[in-house]
Motif scaffolding. Structure first.
Motif, PDB file in Angstrom:
ATOM      1  N   ILE A  10      27.617  43.001  30.389  1.00  0.00           N
ATOM      2  CA  ILE A  10      26.587  43.839  29.752  1.00  0.00           C
ATOM      3  C   ILE A  10      26.798  45.273  30.225  1.00  0.00           C
ATOM      4  N   PRO A  11      27.252  46.167  29.354  1.00  0.00           N
ATOM      5  CA  PRO A  11      27.484  47.567  29.753  1.00  0.00           C
ATOM      6  C   PRO A  11      26.185  48.243  30.155  1.00  0.00           C
ATOM      7  N   PRO A  12      26.258  49.352  30.887  1.00  0.00           N
ATOM      8  CA  PRO A  12      25.047  50.136  31.177  1.00  0.00           C
ATOM      9  C   PRO A  12      24.320  50.494  29.883  1.00  0.00           C
ATOM     10  N   PHE A  13      23.008  50.672  29.980  1.00  0.00           N
ATOM     11  CA  PHE A  13      22.181  50.824  28.777  1.00  0.00           C
ATOM     12  C   PHE A  13      22.643  51.950  27.856  1.00  0.00           C
ATOM     13  N   PRO A  14      22.957  53.145  28.377  1.00  0.00           N
ATOM     14  CA  PRO A  14      23.409  54.203  27.441  1.00  0.00           C
ATOM     15  C   PRO A  14      24.665  53.802  26.676  1.00  0.00           C
ATOM     16  N   GLU A  15      25.636  53.188  27.356  1.00  0.00           N
ATOM     17  CA  GLU A  15      26.851  52.757  26.670  1.00  0.00           C
ATOM     18  C   GLU A  15      26.562  51.604  25.714  1.00  0.00           C
ATOM     19  N   LEU A  16      25.646  50.728  26.110  1.00  0.00           N
ATOM     20  CA  LEU A  16      25.267  49.611  25.245  1.00  0.00           C
ATOM     21  C   LEU A  16      24.741  50.119  23.909  1.00  0.00           C
ATOM     22  N   VAL A  17      23.887  51.132  23.968  1.00  0.00           N
ATOM     23  CA  VAL A  17      23.319  51.702  22.739  1.00  0.00           C
ATOM     24  C   VAL A  17      24.392  52.397  21.912  1.00  0.00           C
ATOM     25  N   LEU A  18      25.275  53.150  22.565  1.00  0.00           N
ATOM     26  CA  LEU A  18      26.330  53.854  21.837  1.00  0.00           C
ATOM     27  C   LEU A  18      27.283  52.883  21.146  1.00  0.00           C
ATOM     28  N   PHE A  19      27.665  51.829  21.864  1.00  0.00           N
ATOM     29  CA  PHE A  19      28.519  50.811  21.231  1.00  0.00           C
ATOM     30  C   PHE A  19      27.771  50.134  20.073  1.00  0.00           C
ATOM     31  N   GLY A  20      26.466  49.923  20.257  1.00  0.00           N
ATOM     32  CA  GLY A  20      25.673  49.329  19.191  1.00  0.00           C
ATOM     33  C   GLY A  20      25.627  50.206  17.954  1.00  0.00           C
ATOM     34  N   LEU A  21      25.504  51.525  18.169  1.00  0.00           N
ATOM     35  CA  LEU A  21      25.507  52.450  17.035  1.00  0.00           C
ATOM     36  C   LEU A  21      26.862  52.442  16.324  1.00  0.00           C
ATOM     37  N   GLN A  22      27.935  52.257  17.098  1.00  0.00           N
ATOM     38  CA  GLN A  22      29.261  52.163  16.482  1.00  0.00           C
ATOM     39  C   GLN A  22      29.334  50.950  15.558  1.00  0.00           C
ATOM     40  N   TRP A  23      28.881  49.790  16.043  1.00  0.00           N
ATOM     41  CA  TRP A  23      28.890  48.599  15.199  1.00  0.00           C
ATOM     42  C   TRP A  23      27.972  48.779  13.993  1.00  0.00           C
ATOM     43  N   LEU A  24      26.854  49.473  14.192  1.00  0.00           N
ATOM     44  CA  LEU A  24      25.950  49.744  13.076  1.00  0.00           C
ATOM     45  C   LEU A  24      26.646  50.573  12.000  1.00  0.00           C
ATOM     46  N   ALA A  25      27.409  51.594  12.439  1.00  0.00           N
ATOM     47  CA  ALA A  25      28.128  52.446  11.500  1.00  0.00           C
ATOM     48  C   ALA A  25      29.181  51.668  10.729  1.00  0.00           C
ATOM     49  N   ILE A  26      29.683  50.583  11.303  1.00  0.00           N
ATOM     50  CA  ILE A  26      30.665  49.753  10.617  1.00  0.00           C
ATOM     51  C   ILE A  26      29.987  48.781   9.649  1.00  0.00           C
ATOM     52  N   THR A 305      38.347  50.493  21.386  1.00  0.00           N
ATOM     53  CA  THR A 305      37.296  50.911  22.322  1.00  0.00           C
ATOM     54  C   THR A 305      37.437  50.257  23.693  1.00  0.00           C
ATOM     55  N   SER A 306      38.267  49.213  23.787  1.00  0.00           N
ATOM     56  CA  SER A 306      38.462  48.479  25.043  1.00  0.00           C
ATOM     57  C   SER A 306      37.170  47.841  25.533  1.00  0.00           C
ATOM     58  N   CYS A 307      36.311  47.482  24.580  1.00  0.00           N
ATOM     59  CA  CYS A 307      35.042  46.839  24.922  1.00  0.00           C
ATOM     60  C   CYS A 307      34.938  45.541  24.123  1.00  0.00           C
ATOM     61  N   ALA A 308      34.964  44.399  24.815  1.00  0.00           N
ATOM     62  CA  ALA A 308      34.889  43.098  24.155  1.00  0.00           C
ATOM     63  C   ALA A 308      33.552  42.411  24.403  1.00  0.00           C
ATOM     64  N   SER A 309      32.552  43.142  24.870  1.00  0.00           N
ATOM     65  CA  SER A 309      31.249  42.558  25.164  1.00  0.00           C
ATOM     66  C   SER A 309      30.502  42.198  23.881  1.00  0.00           C
ATOM     67  N   ARG A 310      30.056  40.944  23.794  1.00  0.00           N
ATOM     68  CA  ARG A 310      29.290  40.532  22.617  1.00  0.00           C
ATOM     69  C   ARG A 310      27.894  41.148  22.610  1.00  0.00           C
ATOM     70  N   PHE A 311      27.420  41.559  23.764  1.00  0.00           N
ATOM     71  CA  PHE A 311      26.061  42.091  23.845  1.00  0.00           C
ATOM     72  C   PHE A 311      25.939  43.470  23.190  1.00  0.00           C
ATOM     73  N   THR A 312      27.058  44.139  22.954  1.00  0.00           N
ATOM     74  CA  THR A 312      26.984  45.447  22.289  1.00  0.00           C
ATOM     75  C   THR A 312      26.562  45.320  20.828  1.00  0.00           C
ATOM     76  N   LEU A 313      26.650  44.124  20.254  1.00  0.00           N
ATOM     77  CA  LEU A 313      26.218  43.934  18.870  1.00  0.00           C
ATOM     78  C   LEU A 313      24.721  43.680  18.758  1.00  0.00           C
ATOM     79  N   ILE A 314      24.069  43.397  19.900  1.00  0.00           N
ATOM     80  CA  ILE A 314      22.618  43.161  19.844  1.00  0.00           C
ATOM     81  C   ILE A 314      21.857  44.418  19.419  1.00  0.00           C
ATOM     82  N   PRO A 315      22.163  45.618  19.973  1.00  0.00           N
ATOM     83  CA  PRO A 315      21.486  46.816  19.457  1.00  0.00           C
ATOM     84  C   PRO A 315      21.756  47.038  17.971  1.00  0.00           C
ATOM     85  N   ALA A 316      22.985  46.746  17.523  1.00  0.00           N
ATOM     86  CA  ALA A 316      23.290  46.901  16.095  1.00  0.00           C
ATOM     87  C   ALA A 316      22.411  45.989  15.256  1.00  0.00           C
TER      88      ALA A 316
END
Length: 436
Positions: A10-26, A305-316
């Motif tokens: 689980i990335p730190p919260f700011p990075e978690l949100v940013l990665f989530g916004l990336q998935w949202l944009a996709i 992005t070198s990020c394989a965390s599944r939790f980054t899709l939860i914000p998306a």
């Protein structure tokens, strides 16, 4: 491959949100594009289009969160299935209830096949030549729809102006694809939609922004659910073929990501992931929207992005869920001119063709003359059927029209016959020759 964040990190919260916004944009561009196309194929006022997009945003969010927590539990983005768009397009002239009843039936069949383990036997029929043909067929059989979006009678400017705009726009998209890197390349489609929409309204000011007035700022949209089940055999057969292709797409997406990040228990992940995809299509049929599938573009995003965390899709998923309750926001982001939608579809379908050709020209197996025959006939038949005039299709018996009038279905049936019947003996001969 080493990642900064692994599957269960689980990335730190700011990075978690940013990665989530990336998935949202996709995720958003595909929802908007396919949602606008399908809602435009069905009768309804502008409020219907907004309501349709709301349902599609809600469904995508729920299924995305379900897959991450209960299904394959992999960082795979979910969205509307282009192969079902081919089925819906070819089923025009039949009732809307029969189309979504067929989606419910197909989703239920997919769930049963996966949950009982029968899908593992069925998937052996989909050889690389068959899958490659299916990938290319999806793109080619959507060509009439794309053509109508660009130069159809519903557009506001002249066909020549729209065609020149589309040609220029799609070339610029490929130039951007060639030179962009990282997150900019991964989110190219959403930037193209924004830039293309602004450019089109600037170049053709007589075209008015489609914004639905008198919308409540927040609304519930659980209405007009499809409880009127209508079973038309031709439509159901047509969509069953589409669901065979959807299942292979889903399987390929999960397997390709599994090869990249090497998680444990892949067979169980595949079973759970495809089972939830089946149930998701049942739900989409009841909601009266096109069904979802796992997208195969996720490995590229993860690698960049070198990020394989599944939790980054939860914000998306949470962002998508929140957007589904704001029709005014969806009205604005959904006001994409049909010319821009058609042009972006060209770009997306080119990627589809590229994936099919990569599979067909596998360096380990080579490409033989027989491969071209196995793939060539289905592709030709799919194109011919897709461009049949409406007055010709109307001469077909109503029960056969959804099957014989569907270029994608005819193409898939043809490639299965070519692969497993006509050229089956030749494959066995080749095997004997190799063993001698």
């Amino acid at each position: 491959m080493k990642f900064k964040y692994n599957l269960n990190d689980i990335p730190p919260f700011p990075e978690l949100v940013l990665f989530g916004l990336q998935w949202l944009a996709i995720a958003v561009p595909t929802i908007i594009i396919i949602g606008n196309v399908v809602s435009g194929l069905q009768p309804g006022d502008p409020f219907f289009r907004i309501n349709y997009l709301q349902k599609l945003f809600f469904l995508t969010a729920v299924i995305l969160l379900a897959q991450i927590t209960l299904g394959h539990r992999l960082p795979l983005i979910t969205g509307p299935a282009a192969v079902l768009l081919a089925g819906i397009t070819a089923s025009q002239g039949t009732s809307t209830a029969s189309i979504y009843t067929a989606i419910i039936t197909g989703g239920l069949a997919l769930f049963i096949l996966s949950a009982t383990g029968l899908f593992s036997r069925l998937k052996n029929s989909f050889t690389p030549r068959v899958v490659a043909t299916i990938l290319i067929l999806i793109a080619l059989t959507l060509t009439p729809l794309i053509l109508n979006l660009i130069v159809g009678p519903g557009t506001s400017t002249t066909p020549l102006a729209n065609l020149l705009f589309a040609l220029s726009f799609v070339i610029l998209m490929f130039v951007a694809n060639r030179f962009l890197r990282g997150i900019w390349k991964s989110t190219l489609i959403i930037w193209a939609i924004i830039a293309g929409t602004l450019a089109y309204y600037a170049l053709f000011p007589e075209t008015h922004l489609v914004y639905t007035q008198n919308l409540n700022p927040v609304s519930l949209f659980f209405k007009d659910l499809n409880y009127n089940l209508t079973f038309e055999p031709g439509v159901i057969i047509s969509f069953m073929i589409c669901f065979l292709a959807l299942s292979i797409n889903d399987l390929g997406s999960i397997q390709s990501l599994g090869e990249l990040i090497q998680p444990d228990n892949m067979p169980q992940r595949i079973t759970r992931g495809i089972s939830i995809t089946g149930l998701a299509n049942v739900l989409s049929g009841f909601m009266g929207v096109i069904g979802p599938v796992n997208f195969s573009l996720s490995p590229g995003v993860i690698a960049s992005t070198s990020c394989a965390s599944r939790f980054t899709l939860i914000p998306a998923g949470i962002f998508l869920l929140a957007l589904s309750f704001f029709p005014s926001v969806i009205s604005i982001i959904g006001s994409v001119p049909s010319v821009v939608t058609g042009t972006v579809l060209i770009y997306i379908m080119c990627s589809q063709i590229s994936a099919g050709l990569m599979l067909a020209f596998n360096p380990t197996t080579g490409f033989k003359f027989d491969n071209g025959l196995v793939m060539g006939l289905p592709l030709m038949l799919g194109i011919v059927i897709s461009f049949l005039p409406g007055d010709v299709l109307n001469t077909f018996p109503p029960a056969l029209r959804p099957v014989m009038g569907n270029g994608f279905v005819v193409g898939v049936l043809s490639v299965l016959i070519m692969e497993h019947i006509i050229f089956k003996e030749q494959k066995n001969t080749d095997k004997k020759a190799l063993t001698q």
